[in-house]
Design a protein around this motif. Structure first.
Motif, PDB file in Angstrom:
ATOM      1  N   TYR A  20       0.670  -1.114  -0.074  1.00 35.42           N
ATOM      2  CA  TYR A  20      -0.028  -0.011   0.118  1.00 35.42           C
ATOM      3  C   TYR A  20       0.866   1.076  -0.005  1.00 35.42           C
ATOM      4  O   TYR A  20       1.791   1.103   0.730  1.00 35.42           O
ATOM      5  CB  TYR A  20      -0.964   0.060   1.232  1.00 35.42           C
ATOM      6  N   ALA A  24      -4.290   5.689   3.163  1.00 36.16           N
ATOM      7  CA  ALA A  24      -5.602   5.964   2.567  1.00 36.16           C
ATOM      8  C   ALA A  24      -5.681   4.893   1.381  1.00 36.16           C
ATOM      9  O   ALA A  24      -6.648   4.155   1.486  1.00 36.16           O
ATOM     10  CB  ALA A  24      -5.438   7.258   1.661  1.00 36.16           C
ATOM     11  N   ARG A  27      -6.961   1.789   3.706  1.00 36.14           N
ATOM     12  CA  ARG A  27      -8.132   1.945   4.249  1.00 36.14           C
ATOM     13  C   ARG A  27      -8.985   1.688   2.936  1.00 36.14           C
ATOM     14  O   ARG A  27     -10.190   0.996   3.227  1.00 36.14           O
ATOM     15  CB  ARG A  27      -8.403   3.147   4.667  1.00 36.14           C
ATOM     16  N   ALA A  28      -8.740   2.268   1.897  1.00 34.44           N
ATOM     17  CA  ALA A  28      -9.696   1.948   0.920  1.00 34.44           C
ATOM     18  C   ALA A  28      -9.855   0.601   0.351  1.00 34.44           C
ATOM     19  O   ALA A  28     -11.026   0.152  -0.105  1.00 34.44           O
ATOM     20  CB  ALA A  28      -9.280   2.632  -0.501  1.00 34.44           C
TER      21      ALA A  28
END
Length: 55
Positions: A20, A24, A27-28
């Motif tokens: 990642y 963000a 989380r997405a």
């Protein structure tokens, strides 16, 4: 008669296989929080260096 492909076995994701770019993105993807030793965790996302990132 065509031969059938062998059944696929699911292998657990290794930490190095999941990346990642930031919290963000984690989380997405529904992956946050990320725990040390689990896929996607890296120290660059763990601000206080306690083993849990993107909390």
């Amino acid at each position: 008669m065509p031969s059938e492909a062998p059944p696929r076995t699911e292998q657990p994701a290794r930490s190095a296989d999941v990346y990642y770019s930031n919290c963000a993105a984690a989380r997405a993807a529904g992956a946050a929080p990320l725990h040390s030793g689990k896929p996607g965790y890296r120290s660059g996302l763990d601000r206080d260096n306690h083993g849990v990132a993107c909390e």
